[in-house]
Design a protein around this motif. Structure first.
Motif, PDB file in Angstrom:
ATOM      1  N   GLU A 214       0.452  -0.975   0.230  1.00 23.51           N
ATOM      2  CA  GLU A 214      -0.056   0.232  -0.106  1.00 23.51           C
ATOM      3  C   GLU A 214       0.958   1.161  -0.112  1.00 23.51           C
ATOM      4  N   SER A 215       2.042   1.150   0.797  1.00 24.96           N
ATOM      5  CA  SER A 215       2.987   2.271   0.978  1.00 24.96           C
ATOM      6  C   SER A 215       3.173   3.024  -0.097  1.00 24.96           C
ATOM      7  N   SER A 216       3.575   1.841  -1.121  1.00 23.02           N
ATOM      8  CA  SER A 216       4.550   2.401  -1.749  1.00 23.02           C
ATOM      9  C   SER A 216       3.311   2.516  -3.641  1.00 23.02           C
ATOM     10  N   ARG A 217       2.645   2.125  -3.335  1.00 19.26           N
ATOM     11  CA  ARG A 217       1.438   2.777  -3.896  1.00 19.26           C
ATOM     12  C   ARG A 217       0.697   4.342  -3.692  1.00 19.26           C
ATOM     13  N   GLN A 218       1.041   4.841  -2.993  1.00 19.49           N
ATOM     14  CA  GLN A 218       1.143   6.026  -2.688  1.00 19.49           C
ATOM     15  C   GLN A 218       1.840   7.123  -3.153  1.00 19.49           C
ATOM     16  N   SER A 219       3.092   6.708  -3.076  1.00 20.36           N
ATOM     17  CA  SER A 219       4.743   8.126  -3.328  1.00 20.36           C
ATOM     18  C   SER A 219       4.397   8.002  -5.010  1.00 20.36           C
ATOM     19  N   PRO A 220       3.883   7.235  -5.715  1.00 20.64           N
ATOM     20  CA  PRO A 220       4.591   7.888  -7.251  1.00 20.64           C
ATOM     21  C   PRO A 220       3.848   8.652  -7.464  1.00 20.64           C
ATOM     22  N   THR A 221       4.760  10.185  -8.355  1.00 22.73           N
ATOM     23  CA  THR A 221       4.059  11.597  -8.759  1.00 22.73           C
ATOM     24  C   THR A 221       4.409  11.188 -10.014  1.00 22.73           C
ATOM     25  N   LYS A 619      19.911   0.457  -3.749  1.00 22.28           N
ATOM     26  CA  LYS A 619      19.383   0.568  -2.532  1.00 22.28           C
ATOM     27  C   LYS A 619      18.550  -0.660  -2.875  1.00 22.28           C
ATOM     28  N   LEU A 620      19.076  -1.367  -0.905  1.00 21.42           N
ATOM     29  CA  LEU A 620      17.912  -2.487  -0.683  1.00 21.42           C
ATOM     30  C   LEU A 620      16.309  -1.278   0.203  1.00 21.42           C
ATOM     31  N   ILE A 621      15.835  -0.371  -0.436  1.00 25.21           N
ATOM     32  CA  ILE A 621      14.736  -0.460   0.856  1.00 25.21           C
ATOM     33  C   ILE A 621      13.706  -1.322   1.705  1.00 25.21           C
ATOM     34  N   SER A 622      13.436  -2.496   1.709  1.00 27.72           N
ATOM     35  CA  SER A 622      12.673  -3.350   2.876  1.00 27.72           C
ATOM     36  C   SER A 622      12.894  -4.483   2.177  1.00 27.72           C
ATOM     37  N   VAL A 623      12.317  -5.109   2.983  1.00 25.06           N
ATOM     38  CA  VAL A 623      12.018  -6.593   2.612  1.00 25.06           C
ATOM     39  C   VAL A 623      10.282  -6.236   3.600  1.00 25.06           C
ATOM     40  N   LEU A 624       9.128  -6.963   2.386  1.00 22.07           N
ATOM     41  CA  LEU A 624       8.008  -7.017   2.474  1.00 22.07           C
ATOM     42  C   LEU A 624       7.432  -8.525   2.896  1.00 22.07           C
ATOM     43  N   HIS A 625       6.385  -8.343   3.065  1.00 22.15           N
ATOM     44  CA  HIS A 625       5.652  -9.884   3.846  1.00 22.15           C
ATOM     45  C   HIS A 625       5.108  -9.835   2.006  1.00 22.15           C
ATOM     46  N   SER A 627       2.612 -11.450   1.380  1.00 22.84           N
ATOM     47  CA  SER A 627       0.875 -11.957   1.106  1.00 22.84           C
ATOM     48  C   SER A 627       0.401 -10.605   1.667  1.00 22.84           C
ATOM     49  N   THR A 628       0.931 -10.210   2.858  1.00 22.74           N
ATOM     50  CA  THR A 628       0.512  -8.940   2.890  1.00 22.74           C
ATOM     51  C   THR A 628       0.677  -7.497   2.660  1.00 22.74           C
ATOM     52  N   GLY A 629       2.258  -7.807   2.012  1.00 23.82           N
ATOM     53  CA  GLY A 629       2.978  -6.208   1.550  1.00 23.82           C
ATOM     54  C   GLY A 629       3.326  -5.946   3.047  1.00 23.82           C
ATOM     55  N   GLU A 630       3.665  -5.696   3.946  1.00 15.67           N
ATOM     56  CA  GLU A 630       3.657  -5.070   4.631  1.00 15.67           C
ATOM     57  C   GLU A 630       5.027  -4.533   4.493  1.00 15.67           C
ATOM     58  N   VAL A 631       6.218  -4.141   5.103  1.00 16.61           N
ATOM     59  CA  VAL A 631       7.320  -4.155   5.508  1.00 16.61           C
ATOM     60  C   VAL A 631       7.474  -5.500   6.913  1.00 16.61           C
ATOM     61  N   VAL A 632       8.441  -6.004   6.420  1.00 15.73           N
ATOM     62  CA  VAL A 632       9.403  -6.920   7.028  1.00 15.73           C
ATOM     63  C   VAL A 632      10.575  -5.741   8.302  1.00 15.73           C
TER      64      VAL A 632
END
Ligand code: GDP
Length: 688
Positions: A214-221, A619-625, A627-632
């Motif tokens: 969800e987070s990355s869906r918001q960011s692109p401009t 860069k390695l920004i984050s590892v995601l879950h 199924s949920t896509g949450e930042v792990v």
């Protein structure tokens, strides 16, 4: 291919509900589409036929002028070659302002001295304005692909053979990518082995794994519509209406008319080397009447002579001497055939590991796939287990957005049409394909024999098979695939797979229209290099047309731009809604079964549409879950197999990309390293 011209057409909308479109079949589509640097080379046969074709002047733009045939044809072959070379040089300087006849006269008068001939033309031009005219093709005797042709091509052909266009990454037009960055250490390279199957948690579709958090869906401009307003301002007059005056078409209506109720489907044939792909499809084309008996007999004789009698059908698709010699497909062969309700563009992808980039190119342009597996004992296992291409191919096509798959369980003659063997193969494959993200209901298994032609175009008569198999034959399965919705309403996007100079004016680019449509006379923007040009001609299946739309593989003749600036991998778009070219972007990736940990600074090759571009993981920004896509985990030190992550990539040169959420077809890519596919990804944010 003229015979397919008026038989296509379909209102795709009717077939699809809002969320049941291309790339959406499994929950939602988050698989990736890469592509590769490939090119689209016309077969020698095509070229040859073009040599003999009469070409007609474009009446609208140019004053008709009788070409000076005799002058050129009276020359010795050497002088003719010198003349053509001079004409090319002069055309570069003069563009289209001077007729070919005037230039030919000047070259002959100045005895092939380009500088003098140019002087002469300029002098003449000072006195009387040279009358612009269309290129005189017959003067040069060279082909003019993509030019408007009044007469249909008259092919003096006793043989009936399918026209096969070739896409390849190995040829001279390949100008982007593949130069591995210097800092790839030899030890790191040697650590990488060939097997790259992602490890997914059980039953986890790859789409789901790649879903954008969800987070990355918001960011692109920088979306399609908002981006590139500078470009737009810089070229205010360059819209669809620019160029020569033309009627605006209602593309949906025109498509409906053109396709005559038939749906267009791009089909790629994949599978391990020697599974029998070329034989199967060659035989299918033969049974459909695309190869006549006489030609088939010729192939049989020739292949026998070459000591490769069993490859006769494969020769229908394997065109080049080297392919025939080695008995492997190297390029992607493209041809067309029809079923009851569809017009199929068939792409025969190479199975050999060395040619996976070519295979990616073919698969990137495909809507559906046939995976051919060899049912023979030991052979299926060899293709399926470590080192085989069955898994990698299936995974790649899924990552490229293909959701429907027919499995030809081939060479069933070798195992006496045993039901047990068929079941053994299908159950092993079924399990894997589910993991790779294919829905069970979108995968169809068909027992076949490419060599004997069993179960290809009609139900088999072999009692050993009919006793237990009552399902569809291959062609019926192809016919019942769902055709994807074409993005004709979206801004124009065309990915270049080949660039070549044709006779005289302008140059040609070939590739697939991913979105929107194009008309002769349109202005287009090329990204990179961010320059505009005009479409002078469109060729669809060897026929000049006035327009073409999403899904079509076309050749465009362009003017007003220097060929040097255009590379394989460039994207042509509408100047009012340009694609963004960038060197830095963020993406959500799924790491395949890759033994080397992926760290910051890791060198990769980005395979995106027709581009293969060296890049590094910045860069390695984050590892995601998964199924949920949450930042792990934020800022991980490294990524390992099966991980889902957000990374930032930095390419050496700009590439034109789209956000996945805005343009699914153009938002997927693949990462390869040292000849192995290491990850699939979707673009989430364009940086710069
Ligand atoms: P590709 O590399 O997957 O394109 O495979 P080819 O079409 O070149 O075929 C490889 C070999 O398998 C050739 O010798 C073919 O004659 C043979 N072959 C292909 N299909 C069949 C089949 O259905 N039965 C048998 N027995 N041999 C086959």
């Amino acid at each position: 291919m003229a015979r397919h011209r008026n038989v296509r057409g379909y209102n795709y909308d009717e077939d699809f509900e809002e969320d049941d479109m291309y790339g959406h079949s499994v929950e939602d589509d988050y698989c990736i589409s890469p592509a590769t640097a490939a090119q689209f080379i016309y077969s020698k046969r095509d070229r040859h036929s073009s040599f003999t074709e009469p070409l007609e002047e474009e009446e609208e733009e140019y004053v008709d002028e009788e070409p000076d045939k005799t002058k050129a044809s009276n020359l010795t072959p050497l002088d003719q070659a010198r003349l053509y070379s001079c004409l090319d040089h002069m055309r570069e300087v003069l563009g289209e302002s001077v007729s070919e006849k005037v230039m030919t006269d000047a070259v002959l008068q100045c005895q092939f001295d380009v500088a003098k001939a140019l002087d002469l033309v300029f002098k003449q031009d000072g006195n009387e304005k040279a009358v612009p005219t269309n290129q005189d093709v017959s003067t040069t005797g060279r082909p003019a692909k993509g030019k408007s042709r009044g007469l249909p091509s008259v092919e003096v052909q006793n043989e009936v053979v399918p026209k096969i266009a070739k896409m390849t990454v190995s040829g001279k037009k390949q100008t982007m990518g593949f130069d591995i960055p210097r800092y790839v250490s030899a030890s790191a390279a040697s650590e990488v082995n060939g097997q790259n199957v992602p490890v997914l948690s059980k039953g986890q579709p790859m789409d789901e794994v790649l879903e954008e958090p969800e987070s990355s869906r918001q960011s692109p401009t920088q979306g399609v519509s908002s981006q590139g307003s500078d470009d737009l301002n810089a070229t205010p007059s360059q819209g669809r209406s620019a160029g020569k005056s033309k009627q605006k078409i209602n593309v949906k209506d025109e498509l409906e008319k053109r396709q005559g109720g038939k749906q267009l489907l791009n089909l790629v044939v994949i599978g391990h080397v020697d599974a029998g792909k070329s034989t199967l499809m060659g035989h299918l084309l033969y049974l459909l009447g695309h190869v006549n008996k006489r030609t088939m007999h010729k192939y049989e004789q020739e292949s026998k002579k070459a000591g490769k009698a069993s490859f006769a059908y494969a020769w229908v698709l394997d065109e080049t001497g080297e392919e025939r010699q080695r008995g492997v497909t190297m390029d992607v062969g493209m041809t067309k055939f029809e079923t009851k309700s569809k017009v199929i563009t068939l792409m025969d992808a190479p199975g050999h590991k060395d040619f996976i980039p070519n295979m990616i190119t073919g698969a990137a342009q495909a809507d559906v796939a046939i995976l051919v597996v060899d049912a023979s004992r030991g052979e299926f296992e060899a293709g399926f287990e470590a080192g085989g291409q069955t898994r990698e191919h299936a995974l790649l096509v899924r990552s490229l957005g293909v959701t429907q798959l027919a499995i030809a369980v081939n060479k069933m003659d070798q195992v006496n049409w045993q039901q047990e063997r068929f079941q053994e193969v299908t159950s092993k494959l079924g399990h894997f394909l589910k993991q790779a993200g294919f829905k069970d209901s979108d995968v169809f298994y068909i027992p076949t024999s490419g060599l004997s032609g069993e179960n290809l175009t009609k139900a088999s008569q072999v009692p050993e098979l009919t006793s237990w198999y009552k399902g569809r034959c291959l062609i019926d399965q192809i016919d019942s695939f769902k055709a994807p919705q074409r993005s004709v309403d979206k801004p124009f996007r065309f990915c270049v797979s080949d660039v070549f100079k044709d006779q005289g004016s302008g140059f040609c680019v070939t590739g697939k229209i991913e979105a929107g449509y194009v008309q002769v006379g349109d202005r287009m923007l090329a990204m990179p290099p961010n320059e505009t040009c005009t479409v002078k001609g469109i060729t669809l299946h060897d026929e000049a047309v006035d327009w073409a739309a999403a899904g079509d593989h076309v050749s465009l003749t362009l003017t007003g731009m220097d060929i040097i600036k255009i590379n394989v991998g460039c994207v042509f778009c509408s100047p009012s809604e340009p694609i963004k070219a960038c060197t830095r972007f963020r993406a959500r990736v799924l790491i395949f079964n890759f033994d080397v940990p992926v760290t910051q600074g890791f060198p990769v090759i980005i395979h995106y549409q027709t581009v293969s571009e060296p890049a590094t993981i910045r860069k390695l920004i984050s590892v995601l879950h998964k199924s949920t896509g949450e930042v792990v985990k934020k800022k991980p030190k490294c990524l390992t197999k099966g991980m889902n992550a957000i990374i930032e990539l930095q390419s050496q040169r700009p590439i034109a990309i789209e956000l996945y959420k805005e343009f699914k077809e153009l938002g997927r890519f693949m990462l390869r390293y040292s000849g192995s596919s290491i990850a699939a990804g979707v673009v989430t944010e364009i940086k710069e």
